[in-house]
Design a protein around this motif. Structure first.
Motif, PDB file in Angstrom:
ATOM      1  N   ARG A   2       3.885   1.561  -1.193  1.00 38.72           N
ATOM      2  CA  ARG A   2       4.509   1.716  -2.523  1.00 38.72           C
ATOM      3  C   ARG A   2       3.507   2.284  -3.543  1.00 38.72           C
ATOM      4  O   ARG A   2       3.860   3.136  -4.355  1.00 38.72           O
ATOM      5  CB  ARG A   2       5.055   0.376  -3.011  1.00 38.72           C
ATOM      6  CG  ARG A   2       6.338  -0.005  -2.300  1.00 38.72           C
ATOM      7  CD  ARG A   2       6.909  -1.294  -2.816  1.00 38.72           C
ATOM      8  NE  ARG A   2       8.200  -1.548  -2.174  1.00 38.72           N
ATOM      9  CZ  ARG A   2       8.728  -2.733  -2.035  1.00 38.72           C
ATOM     10  NH1 ARG A   2       8.105  -3.800  -2.511  1.00 38.72           N
ATOM     11  NH2 ARG A   2       9.887  -2.877  -1.446  1.00 38.72           N
ATOM     12  N   ARG A   3       2.272   1.774  -3.489  1.00 36.55           N
ATOM     13  CA  ARG A   3       1.243   2.312  -4.398  1.00 36.55           C
ATOM     14  C   ARG A   3       0.994   3.792  -4.121  1.00 36.55           C
ATOM     15  O   ARG A   3       0.855   4.598  -5.050  1.00 36.55           O
ATOM     16  CB  ARG A   3      -0.063   1.508  -4.259  1.00 36.55           C
ATOM     17  CG  ARG A   3      -0.029   0.152  -4.921  1.00 36.55           C
ATOM     18  CD  ARG A   3      -1.409  -0.475  -5.031  1.00 36.55           C
ATOM     19  NE  ARG A   3      -2.107  -0.591  -3.759  1.00 36.55           N
ATOM     20  CZ  ARG A   3      -2.054  -1.644  -2.928  1.00 36.55           C
ATOM     21  NH1 ARG A   3      -1.310  -2.684  -3.264  1.00 36.55           N
ATOM     22  NH2 ARG A   3      -2.727  -1.650  -1.811  1.00 36.55           N
ATOM     23  N   ARG A  54       0.834  -1.214   0.000  1.00 39.37           N
ATOM     24  CA  ARG A  54       0.000   0.000   0.000  1.00 39.37           C
ATOM     25  C   ARG A  54       0.864   1.257   0.000  1.00 39.37           C
ATOM     26  O   ARG A  54       0.568   2.232  -0.708  1.00 39.37           O
ATOM     27  CB  ARG A  54      -0.922   0.002   1.231  1.00 39.37           C
ATOM     28  CG  ARG A  54      -2.108  -0.924   1.106  1.00 39.37           C
ATOM     29  CD  ARG A  54      -3.164  -0.657   2.173  1.00 39.37           C
ATOM     30  NE  ARG A  54      -2.654  -0.613   3.523  1.00 39.37           N
ATOM     31  CZ  ARG A  54      -2.495  -1.658   4.340  1.00 39.37           C
ATOM     32  NH1 ARG A  54      -2.813  -2.858   3.897  1.00 39.37           N
ATOM     33  NH2 ARG A  54      -2.036  -1.509   5.561  1.00 39.37           N
ATOM     34  N   GLU A  80       3.869   5.863  -5.472  1.00 39.80           N
ATOM     35  CA  GLU A  80       3.755   5.998  -6.926  1.00 39.80           C
ATOM     36  C   GLU A  80       2.672   7.016  -7.289  1.00 39.80           C
ATOM     37  O   GLU A  80       2.846   7.817  -8.208  1.00 39.80           O
ATOM     38  CB  GLU A  80       3.450   4.641  -7.574  1.00 39.80           C
ATOM     39  CG  GLU A  80       4.651   3.751  -7.726  1.00 39.80           C
ATOM     40  CD  GLU A  80       5.769   4.409  -8.518  1.00 39.80           C
ATOM     41  OE1 GLU A  80       5.509   4.977  -9.613  1.00 39.80           O
ATOM     42  OE2 GLU A  80       6.914   4.385  -8.024  1.00 39.80           O
TER      43      GLU A  80
END
Length: 107
Positions: free
Chosen positions: A75-76, A73, A79
């Motif tokens: 990392r998302r 989560r 991004e």
């Protein structure tokens, strides 16, 4: 009289022998019961240790999965932040990349 005395002595000796054998049987029974009790305690201890190991393994696995999900989560989200910053900056991907990375590092 000596016959009665010898019969009485024989009878006393038989009684004494019977009582001795009975005491020996009782002692053996107690020893067997104690061995059985100790064996049951050892088995119970081993079972509890195994249950504890299983519990710890499940707990560790659950925590590991939770951490992996959390990492995914994050990392998302990172991004998403990067994408939004690049879009808002109006720069092209190449030149915005360095600036965006610096901004994200400060955050």
């Amino acid at each position: 009289m000596s016959e009665k005395t010898s019969e009485g002595a024989g009878s006393l000796e038989d009684d004494w022998r019977d009582k001795r054998e009975e005491r020996v049987r009782w002692r053996l029974e107690r020893e067997q019961q104690e061995k059985k009790r100790l064996q049951e305690m050892e088995e119970s201890k081993k079972e509890k240790e195994q249950q504890w190991r299983t519990h710890i393994a499940e707990l560790t696995s659950s925590q590991e999965k939770t951490l992996q999900d959390r990492l995914a989560r994050l990392r998302r989200f990172r991004e998403f932040q990067r994408k939004v910053l690049v879009e808002e900056s109006g720069m092209e991907d190449g030149e915005a990349s360095l600036t965006v990375n610096q901004l994200l590092t400060r955050m």
